[in-house]
Design a protein around this motif. Structure first.
Motif, mmCIF file in Angstrom:
data_model
loop_
_atom_site.group_PDB
_atom_site.id
_atom_site.type_symbol
_atom_site.label_atom_id
_atom_site.label_comp_id
_atom_site.label_asym_id
_atom_site.label_seq_id
_atom_site.Cartn_x
_atom_site.Cartn_y
_atom_site.Cartn_z
ATOM 1 N N ILE A 195 -11.654 -9.377 -8.234
ATOM 2 C CA ILE A 195 -10.352 -9.893 -8.678
ATOM 3 C C ILE A 195 -9.265 -8.841 -8.439
ATOM 4 O O ILE A 195 -9.402 -7.684 -8.847
ATOM 5 C CB ILE A 195 -10.383 -10.311 -10.163
ATOM 6 C CG1 ILE A 195 -11.438 -11.388 -10.391
ATOM 7 C CG2 ILE A 195 -9.020 -10.814 -10.617
ATOM 8 C CD1 ILE A 195 -11.605 -11.794 -11.855
ATOM 9 N N HIS A 196 -8.210 -9.249 -7.762
ATOM 10 C CA HIS A 196 -7.021 -8.422 -7.571
ATOM 11 C C HIS A 196 -5.843 -9.212 -8.173
ATOM 12 O O HIS A 196 -6.051 -10.309 -8.704
ATOM 13 C CB HIS A 196 -6.740 -8.180 -6.088
ATOM 14 C CG HIS A 196 -7.884 -7.539 -5.336
ATOM 15 N ND1 HIS A 196 -7.910 -6.203 -5.026
ATOM 16 C CD2 HIS A 196 -9.027 -8.058 -4.832
ATOM 17 C CE1 HIS A 196 -9.031 -5.932 -4.354
ATOM 18 N NE2 HIS A 196 -9.724 -7.039 -4.224
ATOM 19 N N ALA A 197 -4.639 -8.678 -8.067
ATOM 20 C CA ALA A 197 -3.474 -9.461 -8.496
ATOM 21 C C ALA A 197 -2.281 -9.082 -7.641
ATOM 22 O O ALA A 197 -2.023 -7.902 -7.407
ATOM 23 C CB ALA A 197 -3.169 -9.235 -9.970
ATOM 24 N N GLN A 230 2.560 -3.996 -6.096
ATOM 25 C CA GLN A 230 1.222 -3.437 -5.948
ATOM 26 C C GLN A 230 0.187 -4.382 -6.541
ATOM 27 O O GLN A 230 0.530 -5.330 -7.224
ATOM 28 C CB GLN A 230 1.136 -2.076 -6.629
ATOM 29 C CG GLN A 230 1.381 -2.138 -8.105
ATOM 30 C CD GLN A 230 2.389 -1.079 -8.537
ATOM 31 O OE1 GLN A 230 3.454 -0.918 -7.947
ATOM 32 N NE2 GLN A 230 2.055 -0.364 -9.567
ATOM 33 N N CYS A 231 -1.081 -4.053 -6.274
ATOM 34 C CA CYS A 231 -2.162 -4.810 -6.887
ATOM 35 C C CYS A 231 -2.112 -4.497 -8.390
ATOM 36 O O CYS A 231 -1.997 -3.350 -8.793
ATOM 37 C CB CYS A 231 -3.505 -4.388 -6.316
ATOM 38 S SG CYS A 231 -4.883 -5.199 -7.132
ATOM 39 N N ALA A 232 -2.167 -5.540 -9.211
ATOM 40 C CA ALA A 232 -2.008 -5.334 -10.651
ATOM 41 C C ALA A 232 -3.287 -5.674 -11.417
ATOM 42 O O ALA A 232 -3.230 -6.043 -12.587
ATOM 43 C CB ALA A 232 -0.834 -6.167 -11.164
ATOM 44 N N GLU A 233 -4.420 -5.604 -10.750
ATOM 45 C CA GLU A 233 -5.683 -5.837 -11.452
ATOM 46 C C GLU A 233 -6.633 -4.733 -11.010
ATOM 47 O O GLU A 233 -6.850 -4.554 -9.802
ATOM 48 C CB GLU A 233 -6.234 -7.215 -11.055
ATOM 49 C CG GLU A 233 -7.485 -7.620 -11.802
ATOM 50 C CD GLU A 233 -7.219 -7.894 -13.263
ATOM 51 O OE1 GLU A 233 -6.432 -8.797 -13.562
ATOM 52 O OE2 GLU A 233 -7.790 -7.180 -14.102
ATOM 53 N N LEU A 234 -7.190 -4.021 -11.972
ATOM 54 C CA LEU A 234 -8.073 -2.900 -11.643
ATOM 55 C C LEU A 234 -9.227 -3.417 -10.777
ATOM 56 O O LEU A 234 -10.070 -4.185 -11.241
ATOM 57 C CB LEU A 234 -8.595 -2.281 -12.932
ATOM 58 C CG LEU A 234 -9.330 -0.947 -12.773
ATOM 59 C CD1 LEU A 234 -8.519 0.059 -11.997
ATOM 60 C CD2 LEU A 234 -9.723 -0.401 -14.115
ATOM 61 N N CYS A 235 -9.243 -3.018 -9.498
ATOM 62 C CA CYS A 235 -10.142 -3.678 -8.555
ATOM 63 C C CYS A 235 -11.091 -2.693 -7.885
ATOM 64 O O CYS A 235 -11.654 -2.987 -6.838
ATOM 65 C CB CYS A 235 -9.343 -4.430 -7.511
ATOM 66 S SG CYS A 235 -8.244 -3.369 -6.564
ATOM 67 N N GLY A 236 -11.257 -1.529 -8.493
ATOM 68 C CA GLY A 236 -12.196 -0.576 -7.901
ATOM 69 C C GLY A 236 -11.542 0.744 -7.570
ATOM 70 O O GLY A 236 -10.392 0.993 -7.929
ATOM 71 N N ASP A 238 -10.124 2.316 -5.068
ATOM 72 C CA ASP A 238 -8.827 2.513 -4.419
ATOM 73 C C ASP A 238 -7.784 1.488 -4.853
ATOM 74 O O ASP A 238 -6.866 1.145 -4.097
ATOM 75 C CB ASP A 238 -8.995 2.496 -2.891
ATOM 76 C CG ASP A 238 -9.662 3.780 -2.396
ATOM 77 O OD1 ASP A 238 -9.907 4.679 -3.233
ATOM 78 O OD2 ASP A 238 -9.930 3.887 -1.192
ATOM 79 N N HIS A 239 -7.916 1.014 -6.077
ATOM 80 C CA HIS A 239 -6.971 0.046 -6.640
ATOM 81 C C HIS A 239 -5.520 0.507 -6.482
ATOM 82 O O HIS A 239 -4.625 -0.298 -6.233
ATOM 83 C CB HIS A 239 -7.310 -0.160 -8.122
ATOM 84 C CG HIS A 239 -6.216 -0.746 -8.943
ATOM 85 N ND1 HIS A 239 -5.735 -2.019 -8.729
ATOM 86 C CD2 HIS A 239 -5.510 -0.242 -9.973
ATOM 87 C CE1 HIS A 239 -4.773 -2.262 -9.612
ATOM 88 N NE2 HIS A 239 -4.626 -1.208 -10.359
ATOM 89 N N GLY A 240 -5.315 1.804 -6.625
ATOM 90 C CA GLY A 240 -3.942 2.335 -6.556
ATOM 91 C C GLY A 240 -3.419 2.480 -5.133
ATOM 92 O O GLY A 240 -2.301 2.955 -4.934
ATOM 93 N N PHE A 241 -4.217 2.071 -4.152
ATOM 94 C CA PHE A 241 -3.830 2.319 -2.754
ATOM 95 C C PHE A 241 -3.726 1.025 -1.948
ATOM 96 O O PHE A 241 -4.059 0.987 -0.770
ATOM 97 C CB PHE A 241 -4.824 3.297 -2.104
ATOM 98 C CG PHE A 241 -4.980 4.556 -2.905
ATOM 99 C CD1 PHE A 241 -3.946 5.477 -2.975
ATOM 100 C CD2 PHE A 241 -6.131 4.811 -3.633
ATOM 101 C CE1 PHE A 241 -4.057 6.634 -3.734
ATOM 102 C CE2 PHE A 241 -6.259 5.955 -4.400
ATOM 103 C CZ PHE A 241 -5.217 6.875 -4.460
ATOM 104 N N MET A 242 -3.339 -0.052 -2.623
ATOM 105 C CA MET A 242 -3.118 -1.310 -1.884
ATOM 106 C C MET A 242 -1.757 -1.904 -2.271
ATOM 107 O O MET A 242 -1.675 -2.970 -2.883
ATOM 108 C CB MET A 242 -4.266 -2.312 -2.085
ATOM 109 C CG MET A 242 -4.697 -2.571 -3.512
ATOM 110 S SD MET A 242 -6.113 -3.717 -3.638
ATOM 111 C CE MET A 242 -5.469 -5.247 -2.966
ATOM 112 N N PRO A 243 -0.681 -1.193 -1.867
ATOM 113 C CA PRO A 243 0.654 -1.682 -2.238
ATOM 114 C C PRO A 243 1.022 -2.970 -1.494
ATOM 115 O O PRO A 243 0.316 -3.384 -0.575
ATOM 116 C CB PRO A 243 1.582 -0.542 -1.820
ATOM 117 C CG PRO A 243 0.866 0.173 -0.747
ATOM 118 C CD PRO A 243 -0.597 0.025 -1.042
#
Ligand SMILES: [Cu+2]
Length: 283
Positions: A195-197, A230-236, A238-243
């Protein structure tokens, strides 16, 4: 002494007023955004915030006044009653009235948010660990959108890079999603793994991207520009690296972009739709 104090106070006031633009950049509040819906959501938020402030001042004012005015040291004697039907009706009816009054504009906005009918353009958004894919089913265009190369390089341990020198560090992508200005754009959002957002604050929209499930959102951007999210769902890891980067272009520039993308993909130039031909013919 008084003159000295007055001068100091005046100087402090001037300095404080100079700092006002800096305060505006604190960003404590919601962004107003660039779509009719984001502006409506902001207005709604400020309205409800105002109602909350009025209630807070009323309740805390009454409490503080009661504590001070009827304190024991002043000889106040508590009233001895246990039940008051009238009081109970009042403190039930007033809050219900307030809640209903707030629910009316909120429901109106919610209905508009959910109304994805009659979109001018549909884009399918697929989230991956850790990038986005955008497909334009009407135009045959599709591409992945990953963290920009300079950010990828700078974020490596021991790269020694000055991240402040990197253009929009961690907030830039190689292929932004491009949309036309003034058109109703519908996103169909899903995910390929976890799950991403999809979230762009200035568009005022956020939706979960769930594997095997399609969520929808829509927006209409009225001013050309670049909007980041940015992706707003903790997705693993590199969650912080998918703007997310959305570029809104005037329609002619958007059409030129579509043609360019089709050429890059080796597709023939797109046939004008019957509707567009009819519109051109009627001029
Ligand atoms: Cu994600």
């Amino acid at each position: 002494m008084t003159k000295w104090l007055t001068q100091r106070l005046l100087a402090a006031l001037v300095l404080c007023s100079l700092a006002a633009p800096a305060l505006a950049d604190w960003g404590l509040n919601l962004p107003v955004g660039v779509t009719p819906l984001s502006k409506e959501i902001y207005g709604l938020h400020m309205l409800i915030f105002g109602v909350c402030c009025v209630i807070a001042v009323g309740v805390f004012g009454a409490m503080i006044y009661s504590i001070v005015a009827f304190r024991k040291s002043k000889g106040a004697v508590p009233a001895q009653f246990h039940h008051s039907t009238r009081l109970e009706i009042i403190w039930t009816v007033i809050p219900i009235g307030i809640l209903v009054a707030m629910a009316i504009p909120a429901a109106k906005t919610l209905v508009k948010i959910e109304d994805t009918r009659a979109a001018d353009l549909t884009i399918k958004v697929t989230a991956y660990q850790w990038k986005w894919r955008y497909d334009y089913p009407d135009n045959g265009v599709g591409f992945f959108s990953s963290l920009a190369a300079d950010s990828v390089k700078a974020r490596q341990v021991g790269s020694g890079a000055d991240v402040y020198a990197v253009d929009h560090y961690l907030r830039n992508v190689d292929h932004p999603v491009v949309v036309p200005v003034g058109k109703k754009v519908r996103l169909l959002i899903t995910a390929n793994d976890v799950i991403h957002a999809w979230w762009v604050p200035e568009i005022g929209m956020k939706r979960d991207a769930i594997p095997g499930y399609v969520n929808e959102l829509w927006f209409r951007i009225d001013q050309p520009g670049t909007y980041r999210g940015q992706c707003a769902e903790l997705c693993g890891r590199d969650h912080g690296f998918m703007p997310i980067v959305v570029v809104a272009k005037p329609e002619a520039e958007y059409d030129a972009w579509v043609s360019e993308q089709r050429t890059l993909a080796g597709l023939p130039p797109q046939q004008q739709s019957e509707q567009a031909l009819a519109a051109a013919g009627s001029k």
